[in-house]
Design a protein around this motif. Structure first.
Motif, mmCIF file in Angstrom:
data_model
loop_
_atom_site.group_PDB
_atom_site.id
_atom_site.type_symbol
_atom_site.label_atom_id
_atom_site.label_comp_id
_atom_site.label_asym_id
_atom_site.label_seq_id
_atom_site.Cartn_x
_atom_site.Cartn_y
_atom_site.Cartn_z
ATOM 1 N N MET A 1 0.842 -1.185 0.000
ATOM 2 C CA MET A 1 0.000 0.000 0.000
ATOM 3 C C MET A 1 0.880 1.240 0.000
ATOM 4 S SD MET A 1 -3.026 1.069 2.609
ATOM 5 C CE MET A 1 -2.501 2.474 3.522
ATOM 6 N N ARG A 2 0.523 2.195 -0.813
ATOM 7 C CA ARG A 2 1.242 3.458 -0.884
ATOM 8 C C ARG A 2 0.306 4.560 -0.393
ATOM 9 N NH1 ARG A 2 5.482 0.682 -2.107
ATOM 10 N NH2 ARG A 2 6.140 0.444 -4.236
ATOM 11 N N SER A 3 0.777 5.401 0.496
ATOM 12 C CA SER A 3 -0.075 6.467 1.009
ATOM 13 C C SER A 3 -0.220 7.566 -0.031
ATOM 14 C CB SER A 3 0.475 7.026 2.316
ATOM 15 O OG SER A 3 1.746 7.580 2.107
ATOM 16 N N GLY A 4 -1.281 8.346 0.121
ATOM 17 C CA GLY A 4 -1.558 9.452 -0.786
ATOM 18 C C GLY A 4 -2.103 10.630 -0.012
ATOM 19 N N GLN A 5 -2.429 11.676 -0.723
ATOM 20 C CA GLN A 5 -2.940 12.897 -0.107
ATOM 21 C C GLN A 5 -4.365 12.693 0.387
ATOM 22 O OE1 GLN A 5 -3.001 16.219 -2.771
ATOM 23 N NE2 GLN A 5 -3.982 17.568 -1.304
ATOM 24 N N ALA A 6 -4.618 13.091 1.633
ATOM 25 C CA ALA A 6 -5.973 13.023 2.182
ATOM 26 C C ALA A 6 -6.843 14.091 1.537
ATOM 27 C CB ALA A 6 -5.929 13.211 3.696
ATOM 28 N N MET A 7 -8.082 13.715 1.220
ATOM 29 C CA MET A 7 -9.022 14.632 0.582
ATOM 30 C C MET A 7 -10.213 14.833 1.510
ATOM 31 S SD MET A 7 -8.747 13.546 -3.342
ATOM 32 C CE MET A 7 -7.144 13.363 -4.091
ATOM 33 N N PRO A 8 -10.676 16.070 1.634
ATOM 34 C CA PRO A 8 -11.606 16.411 2.704
ATOM 35 C C PRO A 8 -13.087 16.141 2.448
ATOM 36 C CG PRO A 8 -11.013 18.380 1.513
ATOM 37 C CD PRO A 8 -10.222 17.257 0.913
ATOM 38 N N SER A 9 -13.514 16.083 1.212
ATOM 39 C CA SER A 9 -14.959 16.177 0.972
ATOM 40 C C SER A 9 -15.459 15.032 0.105
ATOM 41 C CB SER A 9 -15.256 17.514 0.292
ATOM 42 O OG SER A 9 -16.622 17.609 0.009
ATOM 43 N N ALA A 10 -15.671 13.878 0.720
ATOM 44 C CA ALA A 10 -16.191 12.727 -0.013
ATOM 45 C C ALA A 10 -17.435 12.209 0.700
ATOM 46 C CB ALA A 10 -15.122 11.635 -0.091
ATOM 47 N N PRO A 11 -18.213 11.358 0.042
ATOM 48 C CA PRO A 11 -19.403 10.807 0.688
ATOM 49 C C PRO A 11 -19.038 10.058 1.975
ATOM 50 C CG PRO A 11 -19.412 10.334 -1.664
ATOM 51 C CD PRO A 11 -18.063 10.900 -1.338
ATOM 52 N N PRO A 12 -19.937 10.076 2.959
ATOM 53 C CA PRO A 12 -19.619 9.435 4.240
ATOM 54 C C PRO A 12 -19.489 7.909 4.173
ATOM 55 C CG PRO A 12 -21.767 10.528 4.328
ATOM 56 C CD PRO A 12 -21.186 10.826 3.002
ATOM 57 N N VAL A 13 -20.253 7.260 3.280
ATOM 58 C CA VAL A 13 -20.184 5.801 3.157
ATOM 59 C C VAL A 13 -19.951 5.451 1.690
ATOM 60 C CG1 VAL A 13 -21.397 3.613 3.514
ATOM 61 C CG2 VAL A 13 -21.749 5.511 5.115
ATOM 62 N N VAL A 14 -18.840 4.747 1.427
ATOM 63 C CA VAL A 14 -18.453 4.388 0.063
ATOM 64 C C VAL A 14 -18.308 2.871 -0.009
ATOM 65 C CG1 VAL A 14 -16.664 4.592 -1.712
ATOM 66 C CG2 VAL A 14 -17.217 6.565 -0.259
ATOM 67 N N GLN A 15 -18.983 2.282 -0.993
ATOM 68 C CA GLN A 15 -18.833 0.848 -1.226
ATOM 69 C C GLN A 15 -17.967 0.637 -2.462
ATOM 70 O OE1 GLN A 15 -21.930 -1.505 -3.167
ATOM 71 N NE2 GLN A 15 -21.856 -2.899 -1.414
ATOM 72 N N LEU A 16 -16.952 -0.220 -2.332
ATOM 73 C CA LEU A 16 -16.109 -0.617 -3.459
ATOM 74 C C LEU A 16 -16.584 -1.987 -3.919
ATOM 75 C CD1 LEU A 16 -13.641 -0.171 -5.297
ATOM 76 C CD2 LEU A 16 -12.254 -1.273 -3.502
ATOM 77 N N ARG A 17 -17.109 -2.030 -5.122
ATOM 78 C CA ARG A 17 -17.569 -3.304 -5.679
ATOM 79 C C ARG A 17 -16.376 -4.217 -5.940
ATOM 80 N NH1 ARG A 17 -22.568 -1.925 -9.110
ATOM 81 N NH2 ARG A 17 -24.039 -1.694 -7.392
ATOM 82 N N ASP A 18 -16.659 -5.509 -6.087
ATOM 83 C CA ASP A 18 -15.608 -6.450 -6.438
ATOM 84 C C ASP A 18 -14.967 -6.022 -7.754
ATOM 85 O OD1 ASP A 18 -16.169 -7.973 -4.184
ATOM 86 O OD2 ASP A 18 -17.493 -9.342 -5.261
ATOM 87 N N ILE A 19 -13.661 -6.147 -7.843
ATOM 88 C CA ILE A 19 -12.906 -5.705 -9.013
ATOM 89 C C ILE A 19 -13.138 -6.673 -10.174
ATOM 90 C CG2 ILE A 19 -10.598 -5.180 -9.908
ATOM 91 C CD1 ILE A 19 -11.415 -3.309 -7.629
ATOM 92 N N GLY A 20 -13.429 -6.120 -11.343
ATOM 93 C CA GLY A 20 -13.564 -6.932 -12.549
ATOM 94 C C GLY A 20 -12.202 -7.125 -13.200
ATOM 95 N N LEU A 21 -11.887 -8.369 -13.559
ATOM 96 C CA LEU A 21 -10.607 -8.698 -14.183
ATOM 97 C C LEU A 21 -10.830 -9.471 -15.476
ATOM 98 C CD1 LEU A 21 -8.471 -10.155 -11.241
ATOM 99 C CD2 LEU A 21 -8.203 -7.930 -12.326
#
Length: 158
Positions: A1-21
Motif C-alpha cells: 500500500m502506498r499512502s496518498g494525499q488526504a481529501m476532505p470532501s467525499a461521501p460518508p459511506v463508500v462501497q467498493l464493488r468487487d474488481i472486474g478482471l
C-alpha cells in the motif's frame, strides 16, 4: 500500500464493488506480459491471494487513507450498509510492455446516491520497472494501483 494525499470532501459511506478482471489476469501466477499475442507468466511467482481480492483489499485501504472522513468498505465483506457512493472498477490490463513499463488500464464508474448522479473515467497508468525482476514489477504495480486510488479519491470529491 502506498499512502496518498488526504481529501476532505467525499461521501460518508463508500462501497467498493468487487474488481472486474479479464480472464488472462485472473490466475494465481503473476502475469509478466500480454504482448505479441501471447501471455507470459511467472510460473514460480504467485500472488499472495487471488488478484481481484487483493486489488479490492488494497484499493479499499488506500481509499480509506485518502478519504479520512469516509467509511470505505468492500462489497464482498461482512458490512452491509447503505452507501452514499458505489465505486466499480474493471481492470483491463496490468502487465509489463516490451519497454519494461508496467501498464495499468482500468475503467472506473462512480454512482452517487444523494443526489443521484454518475461519473466514469478510464485510467491509463504507466510506471517504469526498475529491473527485470518480479519484485520490481510488483513494486511498479503497487505504484500504479496507488495512482489509481488517487484518481478514484478525486472522483469521489463533492
Amino acid at each position: 500500500m502506498r499512502s496518498g494525499q488526504a481529501m476532505p470532501s467525499a461521501p460518508p459511506v463508500v462501497q467498493l464493488r468487487d474488481i472486474g478482471l479479464p480472464s488472462y489476469l485472473d490466475r494465481r501466477e503473476i502475469v509478466r506480459s500480454s504482448e505479441d499475442y501471447k501471455i507470459g507468466v511467472r510460473s514460480n511467482d504467485w500472488w499472495a491471494e487471488p488478484l481481484g481480492s487483493m486489488l479490492s483489499r488494497v484499493l479499499s485501504l488506500e481509499l480509506s487513507q485518502r478519504l479520512p472522513g469516509s467509511n470505505v468498505y468492500r462489497e464482498g465483506g461482512a458490512i452491509n450498509a447503505d452507501p452514499n457512493a458505489i465505486v466499480a472498477v474493471n481492470v483491463q490490463r496490468l502487465d509489463v510492455d516490451p519497454s519494461r513499463t508496467l501498464q495499468l488500464l482500468a475503467q472506473v464508474a462512480v454512482e452517487f446516491n444523494r443526489p443521484r448522479r454518475t461519473a466514469s473515467r478510464t485510467f491509463t497508468i504507466a510506471k517504469p520497472v526498475s529491473a527485470a525482476t518480479v519484485v520490481a514489477e510488483v513494486a511498479a504495480a503497487s505504484d500504479a494501483v496507488a495512482e489509481l486510488a488517487d484518481g478514484i479519491a478525486q472522483m469521489l470529491q463533492r
